[in-house]
Design a protein around this motif. Structure first.
Motif, PDB file in Angstrom:
ATOM      1  N   PRO A 146      93.930  48.756 -26.236  1.00 20.25           N
ATOM      2  CA  PRO A 146      93.537  48.266 -24.907  1.00 20.25           C
ATOM      3  C   PRO A 146      92.265  47.431 -24.909  1.00 20.25           C
ATOM      4  N   VAL A 147      91.318  47.750 -25.787  1.00 18.56           N
ATOM      5  CA  VAL A 147      90.084  46.952 -25.836  1.00 18.56           C
ATOM      6  C   VAL A 147      90.404  45.521 -26.257  1.00 18.56           C
ATOM      7  N   GLN A 148      91.273  45.372 -27.258  1.00 16.58           N
ATOM      8  CA  GLN A 148      91.663  44.035 -27.695  1.00 16.58           C
ATOM      9  C   GLN A 148      92.431  43.306 -26.600  1.00 16.58           C
ATOM     10  N   THR A 149      93.217  44.045 -25.813  1.00 14.91           N
ATOM     11  CA  THR A 149      93.946  43.422 -24.700  1.00 14.91           C
ATOM     12  C   THR A 149      92.971  42.827 -23.690  1.00 14.91           C
ATOM     13  N   VAL A 150      91.917  43.580 -23.354  1.00 13.91           N
ATOM     14  CA  VAL A 150      90.906  43.053 -22.432  1.00 13.91           C
ATOM     15  C   VAL A 150      90.237  41.820 -23.038  1.00 13.91           C
ATOM     16  N   LYS A 151      89.893  41.904 -24.329  1.00 17.01           N
ATOM     17  CA  LYS A 151      89.255  40.756 -24.976  1.00 17.01           C
ATOM     18  C   LYS A 151      90.167  39.528 -24.970  1.00 17.01           C
ATOM     19  N   THR A 152      91.444  39.741 -25.230  1.00 17.65           N
ATOM     20  CA  THR A 152      92.384  38.613 -25.234  1.00 17.65           C
ATOM     21  C   THR A 152      92.441  37.960 -23.861  1.00 17.65           C
TER      22      THR A 152
ATOM     23  N   ARG B 231      97.941  29.498 -36.880  1.00 15.51           N
ATOM     24  CA  ARG B 231      97.620  30.928 -36.740  1.00 15.51           C
ATOM     25  C   ARG B 231      96.166  31.048 -36.298  1.00 15.51           C
ATOM     26  N   HIS B 232      95.980  31.592 -35.103  1.00 12.18           N
ATOM     27  CA  HIS B 232      94.627  31.657 -34.533  1.00 12.18           C
ATOM     28  C   HIS B 232      94.617  32.684 -33.411  1.00 12.18           C
ATOM     29  N   ASP B 233      93.508  33.392 -33.273  1.00 11.59           N
ATOM     30  CA  ASP B 233      93.313  34.366 -32.202  1.00 11.59           C
ATOM     31  C   ASP B 233      92.454  33.726 -31.118  1.00 11.59           C
ATOM     32  N   VAL B 234      92.908  33.762 -29.867  1.00 11.52           N
ATOM     33  CA  VAL B 234      92.180  33.065 -28.801  1.00 11.52           C
ATOM     34  C   VAL B 234      90.855  33.732 -28.455  1.00 11.52           C
ATOM     35  N   THR B 235      90.604  34.931 -28.986  1.00  5.53           N
ATOM     36  CA  THR B 235      89.278  35.513 -28.758  1.00  5.53           C
ATOM     37  C   THR B 235      88.206  34.792 -29.568  1.00  5.53           C
ATOM     38  N   VAL B 236      88.633  33.898 -30.441  1.00  4.95           N
ATOM     39  CA  VAL B 236      87.739  33.032 -31.212  1.00  4.95           C
ATOM     40  C   VAL B 236      87.873  31.611 -30.668  1.00  4.95           C
ATOM     41  N   PRO B 237      86.775  30.888 -30.459  1.00  6.79           N
ATOM     42  CA  PRO B 237      86.874  29.525 -29.915  1.00  6.79           C
ATOM     43  C   PRO B 237      87.807  28.644 -30.742  1.00  6.79           C
TER      44      PRO B 237
ATOM     45  N   PRO C 207      99.654  40.173 -25.212  1.00  4.70           N
ATOM     46  CA  PRO C 207     100.843  41.023 -25.198  1.00  4.70           C
ATOM     47  C   PRO C 207     101.175  41.424 -23.774  1.00  4.70           C
ATOM     48  N   ALA C 208     102.460  41.348 -23.415  1.00  2.00           N
ATOM     49  CA  ALA C 208     102.849  41.556 -22.023  1.00  2.00           C
ATOM     50  C   ALA C 208     103.618  42.845 -21.785  1.00  2.00           C
ATOM     51  N   SER C 209     103.972  43.567 -22.844  1.00  5.44           N
ATOM     52  CA  SER C 209     104.706  44.810 -22.652  1.00  5.44           C
ATOM     53  C   SER C 209     103.750  45.997 -22.784  1.00  5.44           C
ATOM     54  N   PRO C 210     103.978  47.077 -22.013  1.00  7.30           N
ATOM     55  CA  PRO C 210     103.069  48.223 -22.074  1.00  7.30           C
ATOM     56  C   PRO C 210     102.878  48.780 -23.481  1.00  7.30           C
ATOM     57  N   VAL C 211     103.934  48.819 -24.280  1.00 10.80           N
ATOM     58  CA  VAL C 211     103.820  49.335 -25.644  1.00 10.80           C
ATOM     59  C   VAL C 211     102.764  48.564 -26.424  1.00 10.80           C
ATOM     60  N   HIS C 212     102.775  47.245 -26.286  1.00 11.67           N
ATOM     61  CA  HIS C 212     101.851  46.417 -27.054  1.00 11.67           C
ATOM     62  C   HIS C 212     100.457  46.357 -26.439  1.00 11.67           C
ATOM     63  N   TYR C 213     100.365  46.214 -25.117  1.00  8.91           N
ATOM     64  CA  TYR C 213      99.023  46.046 -24.565  1.00  8.91           C
ATOM     65  C   TYR C 213      98.261  47.363 -24.476  1.00  8.91           C
ATOM     66  N   GLN C 214      98.950  48.510 -24.488  1.00  9.17           N
ATOM     67  CA  GLN C 214      98.252  49.798 -24.481  1.00  9.17           C
ATOM     68  C   GLN C 214      97.938  50.308 -25.886  1.00  9.17           C
ATOM     69  N   PHE C 215      98.520  49.680 -26.914  1.00 10.48           N
ATOM     70  CA  PHE C 215      98.247  50.102 -28.292  1.00 10.48           C
ATOM     71  C   PHE C 215      96.777  49.890 -28.654  1.00 10.48           C
TER      72      PHE C 215
ATOM     73  N   ILE D   5      90.697  52.022 -13.754  1.00 13.26           N
ATOM     74  CA  ILE D   5      90.361  52.859 -14.905  1.00 13.26           C
ATOM     75  C   ILE D   5      91.595  53.549 -15.493  1.00 13.26           C
ATOM     76  N   GLY D   6      92.780  53.147 -15.088  1.00 12.13           N
ATOM     77  CA  GLY D   6      94.001  53.754 -15.592  1.00 12.13           C
ATOM     78  C   GLY D   6      94.443  53.151 -16.919  1.00 12.13           C
ATOM     79  N   PRO D   7      95.510  53.695 -17.507  1.00 12.73           N
ATOM     80  CA  PRO D   7      95.966  53.225 -18.820  1.00 12.73           C
ATOM     81  C   PRO D   7      96.546  51.813 -18.804  1.00 12.73           C
ATOM     82  N   ARG D   8      96.914  51.309 -17.626  1.00 13.74           N
ATOM     83  CA  ARG D   8      97.433  49.944 -17.524  1.00 13.74           C
ATOM     84  C   ARG D   8      96.335  48.926 -17.195  1.00 13.74           C
ATOM     85  N   ALA D   9      95.126  49.413 -16.934  1.00 13.48           N
ATOM     86  CA  ALA D   9      94.062  48.539 -16.429  1.00 13.48           C
ATOM     87  C   ALA D   9      93.660  47.463 -17.427  1.00 13.48           C
ATOM     88  N   CYS D  10      93.800  47.760 -18.730  1.00 15.50           N
ATOM     89  CA  CYS D  10      93.427  46.752 -19.725  1.00 15.50           C
ATOM     90  C   CYS D  10      94.196  45.457 -19.506  1.00 15.50           C
ATOM     91  N   TYR D  11      95.440  45.592 -19.085  1.00 11.92           N
ATOM     92  CA  TYR D  11      96.280  44.415 -18.811  1.00 11.92           C
ATOM     93  C   TYR D  11      96.096  43.937 -17.372  1.00 11.92           C
TER      94      TYR D  11
END
Length: 327
Positions: A92-98, A62-68, A82-90, A145-151
């Motif tokens: 979005p900042v974390q999606t960009v970080k991931t 169990r590990h988050d890849v935003t951590v080395p 996350p690859a589905s809009p429901v998950h990656y838009q929930f 800058i749209g709602p899908r841009a994080c992904y």
């Protein structure tokens, strides 16, 4: 090279408890490799890999890849996001970080341990395309800058990082651009068109069709995609990609809905809702490169693939609400 004659390796799969990742873990273990499955269980679930926990060649971290990450292995498949809009838009900042911090950490790991690393990129780097079918040389048409841009932009930046680490640090990279993929272990509420339609049809609920249904997608069965991953990873180091991986057979979304209703024997009616902002109107990969350099093209037809996926969801839904909590 046949699986039986390939050298046995330790393979790291980030996002390994997700839909695609768990199928990849199955295949790698089947080929005799040791597998380190890394996941933070944001959109993946331990249920997807429960059947692997007793295999001494499988390890779950169990590990988050935003951590080395400090582990050892010969190959890395970076599927963490996350690859589905429901998950990656929930979130979005974390999606960009991931996508961005995750890529930096995975590439740093690959550089330290001198491993080959494959990036699971996406057809979404093409945005709402002005070129059809989409070829790897097309730079895309994305709203930054749209709602899908994080992904979308997160994945585009990840590709940039992969190629810069390759050019600057000689990291051995592979970049796969994945088009719509489906099959068992998709989540019930992930918002993807195949899982949405199947679950609604099995429940005899209205099937929600966004727009007029003439928008197109191309659907690749998960085992076909995993085969392409393996072949791409096994190519010489000078073949970096990006390589389109998907099914070149194009279907309208309305055709898919009608097909699922027929295959399930559903009583569902079809209802229309507005098309989401920046939703691509057409999507079909040109897989000429995958055919030429990987000797690969999809083998599972959409009817056969849908029947397997319907059977999976039918069994899952019959187990009741408790079985759906982490799906």
């Amino acid at each position: 090279m046949p699986a039986a004659s390939r050298p046995r390796k330790t393979v790291i799969v980030t996002g390994g408890a997700g839909f695609l990742g768990s199928h990849l873990c199955d295949r790698l273990l089947g080929d005799g490799h040791h597998v380190l499955c890394v996941d933070n269980f944001y959109s993946g679930t331990k249920d997807n890999v429960l059947h692997l926990l007793d295999d001494h060649r499988f390890e779950l971290l169990r590990h988050d890849v935003t951590v080395p990450l400090f582990v050892e292995g010969e190959e890395i498949y970076n599927l963490a996001c996350p690859a589905s809009p429901v998950h990656y838009q929930f979130d979005p900042v974390q999606t960009v970080k991931t996508n961005v911090h995750g890529a930096i950490n995975v590439l740093g790991l690959a550089r330290r341990i001198k491993a080959r690393v494959l990036q699971a990129s996406t057809s979404e780097v093409y945005g709402d395309p002005e070129v059809h079918p989409q070829v790897e040389t097309y730079w895309g048409h994305v709203n930054p800058i749209g709602p899908r841009a994080c992904y979308d932009e997160g994945k585009r930046c990840a590709e940039t990082l992969f190629f810069d680490y390759h050019r600057q640090h000689n990291v051995r990279i592979k970049v796969a651009r994945i088009f719509n993929t489906y099959g068992p272990r998709m989540q019930v509420n992930d918002g993807r068109v195949v899982s949405n339609f199947i679950v609604q049809a099995l429940r005899n609920e209205p099937i929600t069709l966004y727009g007029d249904g003439t928008q197109t997608r191309s659907f690749c069965f998960v085992t076909d995609l995993v085969e392409a991953f393996i072949r791409l990873m096994d190519t010489p180091d000078d073949l970096t990609g990006p390589v389109n991986l998907g099914n070149p057979v194009e279907h309208t979304v309305r055709e898919l809905a009608d097909k699922i209703v027929a295959l399930t024997g559903s009583r569902s009616a079809i209802v229309h809702k507005p098309l989401p902002m920046n939703d691509p109107v057409r999507r079909r990969p040109d897989i000429s490169q995958a055919k030429a350099v990987l000797g690969w093209e999809p083998k599972v037809g959409v009817d056969d693939g849908l029947k397997q996926t319907i059977a999976y969801f039918d069994e899952l839904l019959k187990k009741g609400p408790a079985a759906l909590e982490h799906r």
